[in-house]
Design a protein around this motif. Structure first.
Motif, PDB file in Angstrom:
ATOM      1  N   LYS A 126       0.833  -1.213   0.000  1.00 57.07           N
ATOM      2  CA  LYS A 126       0.000   0.000   0.000  1.00 57.07           C
ATOM      3  C   LYS A 126       0.864   1.257   0.000  1.00 57.07           C
ATOM      4  CE  LYS A 126      -3.969  -2.036   2.426  1.00 57.07           C
ATOM      5  NZ  LYS A 126      -4.752  -2.020   3.691  1.00 57.07           N
ATOM      6  N   ASP A 153      -5.497  -9.731  -0.607  1.00 55.95           N
ATOM      7  CA  ASP A 153      -5.935  -8.504   0.068  1.00 55.95           C
ATOM      8  C   ASP A 153      -5.567  -7.263  -0.733  1.00 55.95           C
ATOM      9  OD1 ASP A 153      -6.985  -9.998   2.069  1.00 55.95           O
ATOM     10  OD2 ASP A 153      -5.647  -9.286   3.659  1.00 55.95           O
ATOM     11  N   GLY A 156      -7.684  -6.986  -3.717  1.00 59.39           N
ATOM     12  CA  GLY A 156      -9.033  -6.631  -3.287  1.00 59.39           C
ATOM     13  C   GLY A 156      -9.225  -5.151  -3.063  1.00 59.39           C
ATOM     14  N   GLU A 157      -8.116  -4.429  -2.921  1.00 57.00           N
ATOM     15  CA  GLU A 157      -8.177  -2.975  -2.758  1.00 57.00           C
ATOM     16  C   GLU A 157      -7.883  -2.237  -4.067  1.00 57.00           C
ATOM     17  OE1 GLU A 157      -6.793  -1.136   0.681  1.00 57.00           O
ATOM     18  OE2 GLU A 157      -7.013  -2.893   1.951  1.00 57.00           O
ATOM     19  N   LYS A 185     -12.805 -10.289  -3.971  1.00 57.76           N
ATOM     20  CA  LYS A 185     -12.849  -9.270  -2.916  1.00 57.76           C
ATOM     21  C   LYS A 185     -13.057  -7.887  -3.518  1.00 57.76           C
ATOM     22  CE  LYS A 185      -9.996 -11.431   0.669  1.00 57.76           C
ATOM     23  NZ  LYS A 185      -8.815 -11.248   1.563  1.00 57.76           N
ATOM     24  N   ALA A 186     -12.356  -7.610  -4.607  1.00 56.85           N
ATOM     25  CA  ALA A 186     -12.488  -6.320  -5.270  1.00 56.85           C
ATOM     26  C   ALA A 186     -13.915  -6.100  -5.754  1.00 56.85           C
ATOM     27  CB  ALA A 186     -11.508  -6.221  -6.437  1.00 56.85           C
ATOM     28  N   ARG A 187     -14.522  -7.155  -6.284  1.00 57.18           N
ATOM     29  CA  ARG A 187     -15.916  -7.061  -6.744  1.00 57.18           C
ATOM     30  C   ARG A 187     -16.839  -6.763  -5.570  1.00 57.18           C
ATOM     31  NH1 ARG A 187     -18.126 -12.327  -9.588  1.00 57.18           N
ATOM     32  NH2 ARG A 187     -17.777 -13.061  -7.456  1.00 57.18           N
ATOM     33  N   GLU A 188     -16.606  -7.441  -4.442  1.00 56.02           N
ATOM     34  CA  GLU A 188     -17.405  -7.181  -3.242  1.00 56.02           C
ATOM     35  C   GLU A 188     -17.235  -5.741  -2.750  1.00 56.02           C
ATOM     36  OE1 GLU A 188     -16.145 -10.028  -0.387  1.00 56.02           O
ATOM     37  OE2 GLU A 188     -16.831 -11.762  -1.568  1.00 56.02           O
ATOM     38  N   ASN A 189     -16.039  -5.196  -2.988  1.00 59.77           N
ATOM     39  CA  ASN A 189     -15.760  -3.819  -2.571  1.00 59.77           C
ATOM     40  C   ASN A 189     -16.261  -2.783  -3.574  1.00 59.77           C
ATOM     41  OD1 ASN A 189     -14.508  -4.627  -0.187  1.00 59.77           O
ATOM     42  ND2 ASN A 189     -12.480  -4.753  -1.127  1.00 59.77           N
ATOM     43  N   GLY A 190     -16.921  -3.269  -4.623  1.00 62.81           N
ATOM     44  CA  GLY A 190     -17.495  -2.357  -5.610  1.00 62.81           C
ATOM     45  C   GLY A 190     -16.496  -1.751  -6.564  1.00 62.81           C
ATOM     46  N   LEU A 191     -15.325  -2.379  -6.721  1.00 67.56           N
ATOM     47  CA  LEU A 191     -14.285  -1.826  -7.591  1.00 67.56           C
ATOM     48  C   LEU A 191     -14.463  -2.285  -9.036  1.00 67.56           C
ATOM     49  CD1 LEU A 191     -11.167  -2.311  -5.282  1.00 67.56           C
ATOM     50  CD2 LEU A 191     -12.587  -0.269  -5.561  1.00 67.56           C
TER      51      LEU A 191
END
Length: 369
Positions: A126, A153, A156-157, A185-191
């Protein structure tokens, strides 16, 4: 423009330079390679930065400024390396735009000392992503056991990743799983999945170096020497084809996701008896990256051959090669475990050399002021 490198590119192989220095950037050499040698990406590692900083006078002024400001070694390394990568990203940005983000990528690695620390790897990734602040960056994360959750992770960001130090097929399977889990994860985060890219760096020549050494000790047939690296990589591509199909992947693809392309790494020939372009010529297949030292790139430009797909037509041959190696007494799992441990160890050694180089430069700058 080299006709041979152009033909390689047209065969579906993205040519990335395995080197970077401030001199390459500031003299226009990197831009020249993009325009004349079909280079569409750059990879870096601690060894590359250590060599660049050790011999590069172009860093002196910035090191002096950092020394005056009281920067420590870690801060200085971070500033110098992220600065070079940011500049390289800017040079490659037109390629990034032209290929809609597939190429035009520059990789920077998290500290290899963090290879067995998931949380620290995530934090470092990050920090690097934020510091470079370029959408065509790739963060290199090693494919250790602890690296897999970090890969998921970070992806996912919305951070694009180059997974490095892959030697074995089982580990590669885990890397692809980690990639898909990260996209989910990225899809779940709306990315937007179409903005996320990844490559899986599968090392080639080091496999031959280790297996050839063991074959020598076993007194094995000479016909088996120098065949493992390419065979192993071909079977990795077969795994890639099989993995990125089926309903789980299709759901992500429908949402805009890109396949994680195999990247052939460690493609400079270590044994002078072998063809100097073998890890390029013998691994030509669409949807791959070949990251080359400049010496290998120049050799291919001079006498490399593009004979069409050299991978998907060779799965049976690759399997037979690996079976013959096993019959000769080669323990594949032990080879891979050795290479993984040595790979991290070598990068840690290079990282420490980089720190020592910068420490000496900071001390010298302090004495001058």
């Amino acid at each position: 423009m080299s006709d041979r490198l152009t033909a390689l590119s047209e065969a579906g192989v993205s040519i990335w330079l395995d080197d970077l220095s401030r001199e390459r950037i500031e003299t226009g050499n990197l831009a020249d390679l993009v325009s004349s040698s079909s280079v569409v990406g750059v990879t870096t590692n601690p060894s590359i930065f250590a060599a660049a900083l050790k011999d590069g006078e172009r860093y002196d002024a910035e090191v002096r400024d950092l020394a005056k400001s009281g920067a420590d070694v870690d801060t200085t390394v971070f500033q110098l390396t992220t600065g070079d990568v940011r500049s390289a990203c800017d040079v490659l940005k037109p390629v990034f735009d032209l290929t809609h983000g597939v190429d035009g990528r520059v990789s920077i690695e998290v500290s290899p000392t963090l290879a067995n620390d998931t949380d620290a790897t995530i934090a470092s990734a990050k920090d690097l992503w934020k510091a470079v602040d370029r959408e065509n960056l790739l963060i290199k994360i090693p494919a250790t056991t602890e690296g897999a959750p970090a890969i998921s992770d970070v992806l996912g960001e919305g951070i694009s990743v180059n997974v490095t130090l892959i030697f074995g097929l089982e580990r590669y399977q885990g890397v692809m799983e980690a990639y898909v889990a990260g996209l989910e994860k990225a899809r779940e985060n709306g990315l937007d999945l179409s903005k996320i890219h990844s490559v899986a760096s599968f090392f080639v020549s080091r496999v031959d170096t280790e297996i050839d050494k063991r074959l020598e000790e076993l007194g094995a047939d000479q016909e088996l020497f120098g065949r493992a690296g390419v065979a192993n990589a071909r079977l990795a591509y077969q795994a890639f084809e099989e993995f990125f199909s089926g309903p789980r992947w299709q759901a992500l693809a429908d949402a805009g996701a890109h396949k994680q392309r195999p990247l052939w790494a460690s493609t400079g020939v270590k044994n002078p008896d072998y063809r100097d372009t073998m890890y390029v010529t013998d691994l030509v297949v669409p949807d791959t990256v070949n990251t080359m030292p400049e010496k290998t790139m120049e050799a291919f430009a001079d006498h490399g051959e593009v004979k069409g797909d050299q991978v998907t037509t060779m799965y049976d041959d690759a399997s037979a090669t690996m079976a013959s190696l096993a019959a000769a007494g080669i323990d594949y799992d032990d080879v891979i475990a050795t290479l993984e441990a040595e790979g991290v160890e070598k990068f840690v050694t290079s990282w420490n050399e980089l720190l020592d180089t910068v420490r000496g430069q900071l001390e010298g700058a302090g004495e001058e002021s």
